[in-house]
Scaffold this motif. Structure first.
Motif, PDB file in Angstrom:
ATOM      1  N   PHE A 234       0.849  -0.841   0.045  1.00 20.45           N
ATOM      2  CA  PHE A 234      -0.097   0.207   0.031  1.00 20.45           C
ATOM      3  C   PHE A 234       0.870   1.434   0.183  1.00 20.45           C
ATOM      4  O   PHE A 234       0.707   2.088  -0.894  1.00 20.45           O
ATOM      5  N   LEU A 235       1.795   1.266   0.445  1.00 26.14           N
ATOM      6  CA  LEU A 235       2.483   2.655   0.781  1.00 26.14           C
ATOM      7  C   LEU A 235       3.770   2.799  -0.259  1.00 26.14           C
ATOM      8  O   LEU A 235       3.413   3.756  -0.809  1.00 26.14           O
ATOM      9  N   GLU A 236       4.035   1.251  -0.709  1.00 20.10           N
ATOM     10  CA  GLU A 236       4.319   1.882  -2.943  1.00 20.10           C
ATOM     11  C   GLU A 236       2.936   2.028  -3.119  1.00 20.10           C
ATOM     12  O   GLU A 236       3.695   2.576  -4.430  1.00 20.10           O
ATOM     13  N   LEU A 237       1.957   1.890  -3.682  1.00 23.13           N
ATOM     14  CA  LEU A 237       1.400   2.255  -4.280  1.00 23.13           C
ATOM     15  C   LEU A 237       0.741   3.808  -4.088  1.00 23.13           C
ATOM     16  O   LEU A 237       0.488   4.512  -4.674  1.00 23.13           O
ATOM     17  N   LEU A 238       0.270   3.883  -2.692  1.00 23.40           N
ATOM     18  CA  LEU A 238       0.825   5.625  -1.948  1.00 23.40           C
ATOM     19  C   LEU A 238       1.888   5.989  -2.704  1.00 23.40           C
ATOM     20  O   LEU A 238       1.405   7.209  -3.214  1.00 23.40           O
ATOM     21  N   ASN A 239       2.996   6.075  -2.841  1.00 22.11           N
ATOM     22  CA  ASN A 239       4.224   7.019  -3.490  1.00 22.11           C
ATOM     23  C   ASN A 239       4.244   6.608  -5.261  1.00 22.11           C
ATOM     24  O   ASN A 239       3.805   7.861  -5.773  1.00 22.11           O
ATOM     25  N   VAL A 240       3.563   5.638  -5.500  1.00 22.46           N
ATOM     26  CA  VAL A 240       3.464   6.265  -7.552  1.00 22.46           C
ATOM     27  C   VAL A 240       1.945   7.019  -7.577  1.00 22.46           C
ATOM     28  O   VAL A 240       2.506   7.542  -8.470  1.00 22.46           O
TER      29      VAL A 240
END
Length: 306
Positions: free
Chosen positions: A296-302
């Protein structure tokens, strides 16, 4: 004293007793909550002190007062409790076949980032259950500490140490003064904050960051907080109130601009000097993240980079 030594000598029942004692204040109440007698609770506390080789409490009148060692141990036990809560939620999700992610989000943060990240995550993991809790930062951080949430999109509020968390800045947020479209203030071209003091207001309750900043703005202009006010942490309730009554409110600028495009409010032509500090993605430093939280954090940064 090593961690292995502590693991061999400590029992979870002792952890539960100390946490109950911290929350309830008396050994009698803590014992009752755990379904044990007070003498049994006293013996358990003595065994814990013997295992740790330090006194944890001292007599204070009819009650007990934690020693510095007691304060330190209870703080670490609370962290342990939060980790166990997180583990229990993770296992609950795995038993259901898809896992579970619990995200806390302040009402003021841009919902676009959250929605994009959640939507992308659900496309990848359709069976993952996602729980979104909307509250003020101080309450969300309490839930994060207790293990009820995996991460928070918000701000590190007063009473919470920055050193306890890892955080990533997501976006800064100026503030806008707003009224309902039927309010005569919406048609005024020049306004002062002093003139608005005669109007009823909708404000977030203390100690929310938005309320604190607005209090600073009032002091900067030599003004007191409006006495005619309604307090609510709900952005939706705020928008409904300014439409139903001729009230003034403060909203994050991006949220205010979006609602103005929808025709549900008007942004007043009055610049505030204060701005909210950037909101962040916040996770506990000493607690392992689940795979779903990391993704989720990775996708938030995306979403942030798009």
């Amino acid at each position: 004293m090593s961690a292995r030594h502590l693991l061999q000598r400590l029992r979870f029942r002792q952890v539960a007793l100390l946490l109950a004692l911290r929350r309830l204040g008396t050994l009698r109440a803590a014992a009752a909550e755990l379904g044990m007698t007070q003498p049994a609770a006293t013996q358990m506390l003595q065994e814990l002190e013997a295992a740790l080789e330090l006194p944890l409490f001292e007599r204070a009148g009819r009650g007990l007062r934690p020693t510095p060692a007691g304060e330190a141990v209870m703080a670490h036990f609370e962290g342990l409790h939060g980790s166990l809560e997180t583990m229990a939620r993770t296992l609950e999700g795995l038993r259901a076949g898809g896992g579970l992610l619990a995200v806390g989000c302040i009402p003021a943060s841009s919902p676009t980032l959250l929605v994009q990240a959640v939507a992308a995550l659900k496309r990848e993991q359709p069976l993952l259950k996602v729980r979104i809790v909307t509250e003020t930062s101080d309450h969300l951080l309490d839930l994060l500490d207790q293990g009820e949430l995996d991460l928070v999109i918000g701000r590190i509020a007063e009473g919470h140490a920055h050193s306890d968390y890892d955080s990533t800045v997501l976006a800064a947020e100026p503030l806008s003064l707003v009224v309902g479209p039927r309010n005569s203030r919406a048609r005024e071209k020049a306004l002062t904050l002093q003139a608005l003091m005669r109007d009823p207001w909708v404000l977030q309750p203390r100690p929310s960051p938005m309320r604190e900043l607005l209090e600073q703005e009032f002091r900067l202009h030599g003004l007191d907080t409006p006495r005619n006010l309604v307090e609510t942490a709900s952005m939706h309730t705020t928008v409904f109130l300014i439409n139903e009554a001729l009230m003034v409110a403060v909203l994050p600028a991006t949220l205010a601009a979006r609602h103005e495009q929808e025709g549900v409010l008007r942004v007043l032509p009055l610049q505030l000097h204060q701005a909210l500090e950037p909101y962040r993605a916040i996770v506990p430093k000493q607690r392992p993240m689940s795979a779903a939280a990391r993704r989720f954090l990775e996708l938030l940064n995306v979403a942030l980079a798009a």
